[in-house]
Design an enzyme around this catalytic site. Structure first.
Site, PDB file in Angstrom:
ATOM      1  N   ASP A 101       0.860  -1.188   0.000  1.00  0.00           N
ATOM      2  CA  ASP A 101       0.000   0.000   0.000  1.00  0.00           C
ATOM      3  C   ASP A 101       0.893   1.233   0.000  1.00  0.00           C
ATOM      4  O   ASP A 101       1.598   1.494   0.969  1.00  0.00           O
ATOM      5  CB  ASP A 101      -0.920  -0.003   1.217  1.00  0.00           C
ATOM      6  CG  ASP A 101      -2.037   1.023   1.125  1.00  0.00           C
ATOM      7  OD1 ASP A 101      -1.889   1.998   0.352  1.00  0.00           O
ATOM      8  OD2 ASP A 101      -3.056   0.866   1.814  1.00  0.00           O
ATOM      9  N   ARG A 146      -0.220   4.433  -0.641  1.00  0.00           N
ATOM     10  CA  ARG A 146      -1.025   5.652  -0.603  1.00  0.00           C
ATOM     11  C   ARG A 146      -0.572   6.619   0.493  1.00  0.00           C
ATOM     12  O   ARG A 146      -0.116   6.207   1.545  1.00  0.00           O
ATOM     13  CB  ARG A 146      -2.501   5.300  -0.400  1.00  0.00           C
ATOM     14  CG  ARG A 146      -3.147   4.677  -1.613  1.00  0.00           C
ATOM     15  CD  ARG A 146      -4.541   4.182  -1.324  1.00  0.00           C
ATOM     16  NE  ARG A 146      -4.545   3.064  -0.377  1.00  0.00           N
ATOM     17  CZ  ARG A 146      -5.644   2.420  -0.005  1.00  0.00           C
ATOM     18  NH1 ARG A 146      -6.818   2.789  -0.488  1.00  0.00           N
ATOM     19  NH2 ARG A 146      -5.565   1.406   0.847  1.00  0.00           N
TER      20      ARG A 146
END
Length: 414
Positions: free
Chosen positions: A333, A335
């Site tokens: 991930d 983000r």
């Protein structure tokens, strides 16, 4: 509760050539780094750092300075858990011996901070590890790398710092935590600050996103006001869909939704993104007020559309959604929610009920002056195509998804 010093004191100490102690979020590394400005590096400062830290000393720099000095990534695709952007290690070409002594490393640190230094002034590999800080500093990534560059810049110095993790004196096999760091700082007359306080300080004094336009957008879920934003540092455009009066001081229902072309636009069944977006709009409509913030640049949990399609190929061969990213040399991930947090603050939101099944999203928004009073779960949207994906998000990424064990791969649950 640990007592922290003011950001103003820390900035003044950095400007004076002193070190400070900086603590990050307890849900992140939960460590304290000794930090000073690279241009103020002395043999004494470096020796002090070596004595009380792990000794793996790094020099955070801006991306512009990394490019100017010819400092590529240590590895082509960053797999570090927290996204620390290590570059190739270096030594100063002149003025040192072996490069490892405190005096030699101080020379290399000052050279890295020198605006007139050139790539040829450095040899590779070496004994000092530069780090590439994200543009936007702690407002984009709440890490020690960005904190060091921000502190130097805020002190009126070249944006280059020196950092290393402080080791516990009680248990030398582990890193020192906040309470011990307070004692350490007091014993050595050092300021102790938190990255959360740095974020709050910068948010109060600086702006990192600009509001560009707004217009009424009628949707199948009711009428919203679309407020368009552009990030100053990467030019990525984001849209906040606002419903009702969100500036009345009451908790606001908020969904921070990551861009997903395949799910949101094409209706892909491989994920639950499209149904989540529809559900968020419907829930805000039913509430009569709220925000659905659509974050561009988050495709494939931040790895981009082409990499996401490559990850899908690997998933068709048996990998799960986490291992597929890792096999591509990419984070599970990637983000960053800092820009989204700034947009929410610009909209006037201070307290919210967050629509998410992902606890990490809450951590990503904390520290930006936003209070999350409640995590509101998103409805489960499982089907035969995405059931394994959802179970992986639950089991390996900590998503709060209830009821998946009652389903099998041949079922579709709405």
């Amino acid at each position: 509760m640990t007592r922290f010093d003011t950001i103003e004191r820390a900035v003044a100490d950095i400007a004076a050539g002193k070190a400070v102690v900086v603590v990050d979020d307890e849900d992140r590394e939960n460590e304290g780094d000794l930090i000073f400005a690279a241009e103020k590096a002395t043999p004494e400062l470096v020796a002090f750092m070596i004595r009380y830290t792990s000794g793996y000393i790094c020099v955070p720099l801006t991306g512009e300075d990394c490019d100017r000095l010819g400092l590529p990534p240590m590895y082509a695709t960053n797999q570090d858990k927290h996204g620390t952007a290590y570059t190739v290690s270096v030594d100063a070409r002149e003025g040192i011996t072996t490069g490892i002594s405190a005096a030699d490393r101080a020379t290399t640190m000052r050279l890295l901070a020198d605006a007139d230094a050139k790539a040829d002034d450095l040899t590779r590999p070496g004994h000092v590890v530069p780090l590439r800080a994200k543009d936007g500093g702690v407002l984009r990534r709440p890490g020690h790398t960005e904190a060091a560059v921000d502190l130097a810049r805020m002190a009126g110095l070249r944006p280059a710092g020196v950092i290393c993790e402080i080791v516990s004196q009680k248990d030398e096999g582990h890193m020192a935590r906040t309470e011990e760091l307070r004692v350490f700082a007091d014993d050595h007359d050092l300021a102790l600050i938190s990255i959360a306080d740095m974020i709050a300080w910068r948010r109060k004094h600086e702006k990192q996103v600009v509001r560009v336009a707004e217009a009424r957008i009628p949707t199948a879920h009711g009428a919203f006001t679309a407020v368009g934003y552009q990030s100053i540092y990467d030019d990525v455009e984001h849209v906040a869909l606002v419903r009702g009066d969100i500036g009345d001081g009451e908790d606001v229902l908020v969904r921070v939704h990551s861009e997903c072309l395949t799910g949101d636009v094409f209706g892909s069944l491989r994920c639950d993104c499209g149904p989540q977006l529809d559900a968020a709009l419907e829930m805000v409509d039913q509430e009569g007020r709220g925000v659905v913030l659509y974050m561009r640049g988050h495709e494939g949990r931040g790895i981009g559309l082409m990499h996401k399609l490559q990850a899908y190929q690997l998933q068709d061969s048996g990998r799960d959604t986490v291992d597929a990213n890792l096999d591509l040399g990419l984070p599970a991930d990637a983000r960053d929610y800092g820009t989204g947090a700034q947009i929410l603050v610009d909209l006037g939101i201070r307290s919210m009920r967050l629509l998410t099944n992902n606890p990490a999203k809450r951590v990503g928004l904390d520290g930006y002056g936003l209070t999350i009073t409640e995590r509101v779960p998103m409805p489960l949207r499982a089907n035969a195509e995405n059931l394994r994906y959802l179970r992986t998000k639950r089991d390996r990424m900590g998503h709060d998804l209830v009821g998946l064990d009652d389903l099998d791969l041949g079922e579709t649950a709405q």
